[in-house]
Motif scaffolding. Structure first.
Motif, PDB file in Angstrom:
ATOM      1  N   GLN A  77     -43.613   0.776 -16.255  1.00  0.00           N
ATOM      2  CA  GLN A  77     -42.523   0.475 -17.155  1.00  0.00           C
ATOM      3  C   GLN A  77     -42.393  -0.824 -16.843  1.00  0.00           C
ATOM      4  N   ARG A  78     -41.891  -1.693 -15.093  1.00  0.00           N
ATOM      5  CA  ARG A  78     -42.355  -3.213 -15.321  1.00  0.00           C
ATOM      6  C   ARG A  78     -43.159  -3.646 -15.609  1.00  0.00           C
ATOM      7  N   TRP A  79     -43.985  -2.766 -15.472  1.00  0.00           N
ATOM      8  CA  TRP A  79     -45.598  -3.922 -15.111  1.00  0.00           C
ATOM      9  C   TRP A  79     -46.767  -4.297 -16.439  1.00  0.00           C
ATOM     10  N   LEU A  80     -46.948  -2.926 -17.155  1.00  0.00           N
ATOM     11  CA  LEU A  80     -47.456  -2.804 -18.022  1.00  0.00           C
ATOM     12  C   LEU A  80     -46.601  -2.323 -19.319  1.00  0.00           C
ATOM     13  N   TYR A  81     -45.596  -2.815 -19.003  1.00  0.00           N
ATOM     14  CA  TYR A  81     -44.143  -1.781 -20.317  1.00  0.00           C
ATOM     15  C   TYR A  81     -43.881  -0.595 -21.028  1.00  0.00           C
ATOM     16  N   LEU A  82     -44.837   0.566 -20.151  1.00  0.00           N
ATOM     17  CA  LEU A  82     -44.571   1.262 -20.926  1.00  0.00           C
ATOM     18  C   LEU A  82     -43.331   2.227 -20.796  1.00  0.00           C
TER      19      LEU A  82
END
Lengths: 211, 227
Positions: free
Chosen positions: A36-41
């Motif tokens: 969620q935070r790093w890959l923006y999924l």
């Protein structure tokens, strides 16, 4: 019978329970921090339910690890973990069906996702921990949504480009979607839990029958 | 004995060949035996004045709404129009970062189209143009309008071909305000099983997971309409 006794005896030690707590917590943390935070999924409704199932595993492990020799704690730990693994399988299967409908264009027989989750036991987790448990994307979408103006590190850029058409375990072959991976994880965990539980039950029954 | 069995089989085959088409005509009616709790849910608070109408609750940020609007609704609307059944869109303002702005714009554009005598599925309709512009931007181009609501509105206004001033004028019209007031009820419908949600006669919410095909959906809508 020796291996059954070994598995049963191992459960009286903290190590297995701590391992389960670490797996549950690790999976939830990875989904939040890495995906969620790093890959923006961004997470969907079923995705936050899967996180809830992971949290159940962590709670089960933590409860059991308090003192696995105490029957009540052991059973409470098992209940939470088996429940979490079974729910995780159910949520993963639901997401697989939705994903297939999304990709194939055959929309009949599936229900889209809601932006307002309804967690088991009416837990308002999305109100208590919105950053983790509030869905911000629709089901079926598993590609990165990078906010405007976000500055990506070279590694972030590499991975967000890699998952541009959706997250897969092996992107080049489109092999195993996120929900197929979680299904595999929960299935393995549930199998391990049931083997442990059955072994322990057999040994306990044997001890009682022994004169 | 063997010949007789063979003749009987042949006779049975011929009879079946004649009967099958007869049953196939009845098939839509047969498979559309709607059951409460399985095929539909009765709303606790029905929407008044929705006879011969199907409400579609949607949002610009809903993937399956986009897919339905692209692949299902135009064909379904054509089928149902033969029975005098019409579709009415209700945008869900509580969903999506710009849900309120989208509702206001969609409601205004519907007012504009009504005045121009343009139907929902008319390619010249400004509502259709704006709706699909948002769908394409959000789902195909992955646009999230991080620069704010003005950039969001620009997408719809440009697609519909109207100015911000005209939009504000349309927004103040009683028909738009009445529509927005109706759409406030979309939330209670959407929270039952998510969106897209289809409400027949303002009373019966179709269960999406038990729909099997376009024909099945049309048959269930017809049957609920007759209730």
């Amino acid at each position: 019978m020796k291996w059954i006794e070994k598995i049963a005896a191992l459960q009286d030690r903290r190590i297995l329970w701590i391992l389960m707590a670490v797996i549950g917590f690790g999976l939830a943390l990875t989904s939040f921090l890495v995906f969620q935070r790093w890959l923006y999924l961004r997470p969907c409704e079923q995705c936050v339910y899967i996180r809830f199932a992971m949290a159940c595993l962590a709670v089960g492990g933590a409860v059991g690890a308090i003192n696995p020799r105490v029957l009540v704690l052991k059973l409470a730990g098992y209940s939470a973990a088996v429940y979490g693994a079974a729910k995780g399988i159910g949520y993963s299967l639901a997401l697989i069906r939705i994903g297939e409908a999304y990709r194939s264009g055959n929309l009949f027989g599936v229900q889209g996702c809601s932006a307002e989750p309804a967690f088991p036991f009416h837990l308002p987790l999305h109100s208590w921990f919105p950053t983790t448990f509030l869905p911000t994307e629709d089901c079926g979408v598993s590609y990165p949504i990078i906010p405007e103006g976000a500055v990506l590190s070279p590694m972030q850029k590499y991975f967000t480009d890699l998952y541009r058409d959706g997250w897969y375990l092996i992107p080049s072959r489109q092999f195993m979607t996120m929900e197929q991976c979680t299904l595999l994880c929960f299935s393995l965990i549930l199998t391990a839990l049931l083997i442990c539980l059955i072994s322990w039950t057999i040994v306990q029954a044997g001890n009682k029958l022994r004169p | 004995m063997t010949t007789l069995t063979g003749r009987k089989r042949l006779l049975a085959l011929i009879t079946a060949m004649f009967l099958l088409p007869a049953f196939s005509f009845a098939a839509p009616a047969l498979h559309a035996a709607v059951r409460e709790g399985v095929d539909y849910v009765t709303l606790a608070k029905p929407v008044a004045g929705m006879d011969r109408t199907v409400i579609e609750v949607f949002s610009y940020d809903c993937t399956f709404c986009y897919k339905h609007d692209q692949m299902v609704i135009p064909s379904l609307a054509k089928i149902l129009a033969r029975d005098g059944i019409r579709f009415v869109p209700w945008h869900l303002k509580t969903r999506g970062r710009y849900g309120s702005q989208a509702s206001e714009l969609f409601a205004s554009l519907l007012t504009r189209d009504e005045k121009a005598g343009l139907g929902l599925f008319d390619d010249r309709a400004s509502f259709k143009k704006a709706k699909f512009a948002y769908y394409r931007a959000y789902h195909d181009s992955r646009e999230r309008w991080d620069r704010g609501p003005d950039s969001f509105l620009k997408t719809g206004l440009d697609a519909a071909g109207i100015s911000g001033g005209e939009f504000q004028k349309l927004l103040r019209e009683p028909a738009t305000q009445a529509r927005l007031k109706d759409w406030d009820g979309a939330y209670e419908i959407a929270r039952i099983q998510g969106i897209p949600a289809f409400v027949v006669k303002g009373k019966y919410l179709l269960s999406m997971k038990n729909l099997r095909s376009l024909d099945d959906m049309a048959a269930k809508i017809r049957e609920l309409m007759a209730k």
